[in-house]
Enzyme design. Structure first.
Site, PDB file in Angstrom:
ATOM      1  N   CYS A  79      -0.057   5.943  10.027  1.00 43.77           N
ATOM      2  CA  CYS A  79       1.136   5.193  10.420  1.00 43.77           C
ATOM      3  C   CYS A  79       0.773   3.957  11.233  1.00 43.77           C
ATOM      4  O   CYS A  79      -0.025   4.028  12.162  1.00 43.77           O
ATOM      5  CB  CYS A  79       2.064   6.079  11.241  1.00 43.77           C
ATOM      6  SG  CYS A  79       2.846   7.387  10.284  1.00 43.77           S
ATOM      7  N   GLU A 108       0.834  -1.201   0.000  1.00 47.57           N
ATOM      8  CA  GLU A 108       0.000   0.000   0.000  1.00 47.57           C
ATOM      9  C   GLU A 108       0.869   1.251   0.000  1.00 47.57           C
ATOM     10  O   GLU A 108       2.013   1.232   0.470  1.00 47.57           O
ATOM     11  CB  GLU A 108      -0.920   0.009   1.220  1.00 47.57           C
ATOM     12  CG  GLU A 108      -1.982  -1.080   1.184  1.00 47.57           C
ATOM     13  CD  GLU A 108      -2.899  -1.074   2.400  1.00 47.57           C
ATOM     14  OE1 GLU A 108      -4.105  -1.291   2.220  1.00 47.57           O
ATOM     15  OE2 GLU A 108      -2.402  -0.858   3.522  1.00 47.57           O
TER      16      GLU A 108
END
Length: 409
Positions: free
Chosen positions: A402, A109
């Protein structure tokens, strides 16, 4: 596991790599390749200009190339590397998460984010990750393989195609970091204006010399960049190389993050490429960091901080310390005091701390710190003279922040 501790995987298994792509080659190698095809060397620069300046990958659109050679050029220089599987957008369209399938079926990704003065792309450098950090979705997958230089570069080219097509929302004029916040991809530089806004006087997302494009790159996607050192650095050279050799980006706008591979940090310092360096520390004490960051059993917290300080000394570039704030785990005020003590012991003005509330991942028993606890953690650092800003959690609603990248099909 061995003796109750997770095993680390620094090397990917010996697996087949993707076919060689233009972005894998230096300009000299591209020239040699076109000459082997019976073409003059200048064709390599033409092909490179199409790719790095105009983001074109279909040779039929490269009308300045010989028509009878375009198919051969396509096969030699532009093998298909990334297939888009899925695209998720935030409600306002300023963040897009891409799921890519690679040539061997592996999934990775990347996340594209619009800010007022920049467009940041969070890129992956490995299929999975071998660092086994328990609070990170990618770390729980294990490592499949390293990504090639071109697979890394292609994420940026594909993002630039999306921007050129107008598929990323325009930035609202009010899109400024809130007080005490720094957006992902903003520099932590000695120039405070640059550090907080991401604007350093150089071309931003709206380049004066060409169409809008990715202006900032952060190696904070899937994988540990320094465990794929050679290919990551080759990708960086493509990013900073002047057109038509590369994208012509500023090295200052490229951030390489690591959980603490000390030899790689020291090697990076000697590259003479002034990228921004970020150390994902997450705990200042070895007792906790051994559990949170398994690589800490090989290189302790002080060794990682020493290496980060060495990066500053060699390059003059201020270092960023990443710190995921986890409720009742690492968010204690005394840990903020210990972190400040360790950083100040090496000197002043060399470091900037970016705490970020933990982004939730499926099945995790951990969650983000309470706001008042996070505020106190930040206050303790600031009171000790450590520049500190809570980092933006852009993309968390699409599992694009994150620690959330898991590449689920």
């Amino acid at each position: 596991m061995r003796d109750g501790r997770p095993l680390l995987n620094f090397k990917s298994a010996r697996v087949k790599q993707p076919p060689q792509h233009l972005a894998d080659m230096t300009m000299d190698e591209r020239m040699d390749a076109v000459k082997e095809m019976g073409l003059p060397a200048f064709r390599a620069k033409q092909i490179s200009t199409h790719y790095f300046s105009h983001y074109v990958t279909d040779t039929e659109a490269m009308t300045d190339l010989p028509k009878d050679k375009r198919a051969e050029i396509q096969e030699r220089f532009f093998p298909h590397l990334l297939t888009e599987v899925r695209r998720l957008r935030t409600e306002n369209g300023d963040t897009i998460k891409f799921l890519w399938r690679l040539f061997d079926g592996a999934l990775v990704e990347s996340v594209l984010m619009r800010y007022r003065n920049r467009v940041t792309l969070c890129v992956s450098s490995q299929c999975g990750c071998g660092m086994n950090c328990p609070f990170c979705a990618t770390g729980q997958q294990g490592l499949t393989r390293n990504m090639s230089t071109a697979e890394i570069v292609e994420q940026v080219i594909r993002a630039n195609q999306v921007i050129a097509a107008g598929e990323l929302a325009e930035a609202p004029k009010s899109d400024m970091p809130a007080a005490g916040e720094t957006a992902l991809g903003a520099e932590a530089d000695d120039d405070e204006a640059a550090g907080e806004s991401g604007f350093d006087g150089e071309a931003t997302a709206a380049s004066a010399s060409g169409p809008e494009r990715v202006s900032n790159i952060v190696f904070m996607g899937m994988g540990e960049p320094l465990a794929n050192y050679k290919r990551v650095m080759n990708a960086v050279r493509r990013f900073v190389g002047p057109s038509p050799e590369g994208l012509g980006m500023s090295a200052r706008r490229i951030t390489i993050s690591t959980v603490g591979l000390v030899p790689g940090i020291n090697k990076l310092a000697d590259e003479d490429i002034p990228v921004t360096f970020a150390l994902s520390l997450h705990a200042p004490d070895d007792e906790l960091r051994d559990e949170m960051i398994p690589v800490n059993t090989r290189w302790k917290a002080d060794e990682a901080i020493d290496a980060a300080y060495n990066y500053y000394q060699v390059t003059g570039r201020r270092v960023s310390i990443e710190y995921a704030l986890i409720k009742d785990m690492n968010d204690h005020a005394w840990r903020a005091e210990l972190l400040a003590k360790k950083l100040n012991a090496r000197g002043r003005g060399w470091v900037h701390v970016n705490p970020i509330p933990l982004n939730p991942t499926p099945g995790s028993v951990w969650t983000a710190s309470e706001p008042d606890v996070a505020d106190e953690f930040v206050r303790r650092l600031i009171d000790q003279g450590i520049p500190t800003t809570i980092r933006d959690t852009r993309g968390s609603d699409i599992d694009g922040a994150c620690g959330q990248l898991a590449a689920a099909d």
